[in-house]
Design an enzyme around this catalytic site. Structure first.
Site, PDB file in Angstrom:
ATOM      1  N   SER A  89       0.969  -1.100  -0.099  1.00  4.84           N
ATOM      2  CA  SER A  89      -0.026   0.043   0.005  1.00  4.84           C
ATOM      3  C   SER A  89       0.816   1.106  -0.042  1.00  4.84           C
ATOM      4  O   SER A  89       1.706   1.374  -0.905  1.00  4.84           O
ATOM      5  CB  SER A  89      -0.813   0.145   1.241  1.00  4.84           C
ATOM      6  OG  SER A  89      -1.900   1.034   1.206  1.00  4.84           O
ATOM      7  N   HIS A 199      -8.481   1.385  -0.475  1.00  4.12           N
ATOM      8  CA  HIS A 199      -8.491   0.183  -1.223  1.00  4.12           C
ATOM      9  C   HIS A 199      -9.754  -0.248  -1.754  1.00  4.12           C
ATOM     10  O   HIS A 199      -9.926  -1.194  -2.169  1.00  4.12           O
ATOM     11  CB  HIS A 199      -7.417  -0.754  -1.082  1.00  4.12           C
ATOM     12  CG  HIS A 199      -6.097  -0.232  -0.702  1.00  4.12           C
ATOM     13  ND1 HIS A 199      -5.065  -0.029  -1.810  1.00  4.12           N
ATOM     14  CD2 HIS A 199      -5.263   0.057   0.357  1.00  4.12           C
ATOM     15  CE1 HIS A 199      -3.936   0.560  -1.440  1.00  4.12           C
ATOM     16  NE2 HIS A 199      -3.996   0.296  -0.028  1.00  4.12           N
TER      17      HIS A 199
END
Length: 308
Positions: A89, A199
């Site tokens: 991430s 996300h």
């Protein structure tokens, strides 16, 4: 021939006091820390070292703090010579600095903006995330689809390791899953301390603003492949990488597939650079045979530099 990948953790790894041991004790690391302080519009070093105002956990501060810590550790390490890099991430931005796709100064501005946009996108209490333990991806995906409706969604967001899938979406559905998790077959469902549905497709609301912001910076071809979260393969072309970093906002982190892709390329040593050993723990559950090294502190840096 043994191959090495350097890997970088994302949000959740931050802790007060991070990088304080490096400051004024290692020239290369101090240069990065000082550069962050000059580049950013808030006192990042105070936030990282003492956090008296309790701001480190806010995503617009967490993101530049983690990038700065990982980049400072990276700058202090000698004789790394990695074949690949990967980040989880937010950690993918540390990979971009490591592979010289972005300068550190540009990357730290980008992640500050990324954090601000993420924080502004959803009022507190609208979106959230939770870790589902003990179920495989297909089962979690099926549960998410059954809970989602036209106006509320929940989706797989981080495919971390077998039996650990993080989901993201509207808080009402996350709360429902936390409550019903065991009856749906999960060992546990743990809510995460995050302020938004990261996300998930809900994050598409910031795609345009983020894309236009990052276009002002120079993106270079990677010096060695960056394994990207969205497609789980190594990329070097700067345009492909940049496009994938926008998609990363609203796409699941394909950590299992990314790790397996690296192992397929011959990687047998993963070096985690940054606070904590979260990624090393995940990789152990994906493949027990690879070598794992963790670089978190000045002592770790000294140990590496003396031995390698």
């Amino acid at each position: 021939m043994s191959k090495t990948a350097i890997i970088f953790p994302g949000q959740g790894a931050q802790k007060v006091g991070m990088a304080q041991d490096l400051f004024n004790n290692n020239d290369q690391a101090t240069e990065i820390l000082t550069s962050a302080a000059k580049t950013l519009d808030f006192d990042i070093l105070e936030t990282m070292f003492t956090d008296e105002e309790g701001k480190l956990g806010e995503t617009e501060n967490t993101q530049p703090a983690l990038l700065t810590h990982s980049s400072a550790l990276l700058a202090a390490l000698k004789n790394l010579n990695p074949d690949f890099t990967m980040g989880h991430s937010l950690g993918e931005y540390s990979s971009l600095v490591a592979a010289d796709v972005l300068s550190f100064e540009d990357a730290v501005k980008i992640v500050r903006k990324r954090g601000q946009l993420m924080a502004q996108a959803f009022p507190t209490g609208v979106g959230s995330m939770a870790a589902v333990l003990g179920l495989d991806f297909d089962k979690v995906d099926e549960i998410c689809k059954s809970l989602s409706s036209d106006d509320k969604i929940i989706e797989p967001a981080n495919i971390n390791c077998p039996g650990q899938i993080v989901v993201s979406g509207h808080k009402a559905l996350i709360d429902e899953l936390v409550e019903k998790g065991k009856s749906l077959g999960a060992k546990r469902v743990m809510p995460l301390a995050v302020s938004g549905p990261f996300h998930s497709s809900l994050m598409k609301v910031i795609e345009e603003d983020f894309s236009s912001y990052i276009n002002q910076f120079e993106w270079r071809d990677a010096k060695f492949p960056v394994v990207q979260n969205v497609n789980a393969q190594g990329e070097t072309d700067n345009e492909v990488i940049k496009s994938n970093m926008v998609k990363q906002l609203y796409s699941p982190v394909q950590f299992i597939n990314s790790t397996e892709w690296l192992i397929d390329q011959g990687v047998d040593h993963f070096i985690e650079i940054g606070p904590g050993k979260v990624l090393s723990g995940l990789i152990k559950k994906i493949n027990r045979d690879v070598k794992l090294t963790s670089i978190q502190t000045l002592e770790d840096v000294k140990g590496w530099n003396e031995n390698d």
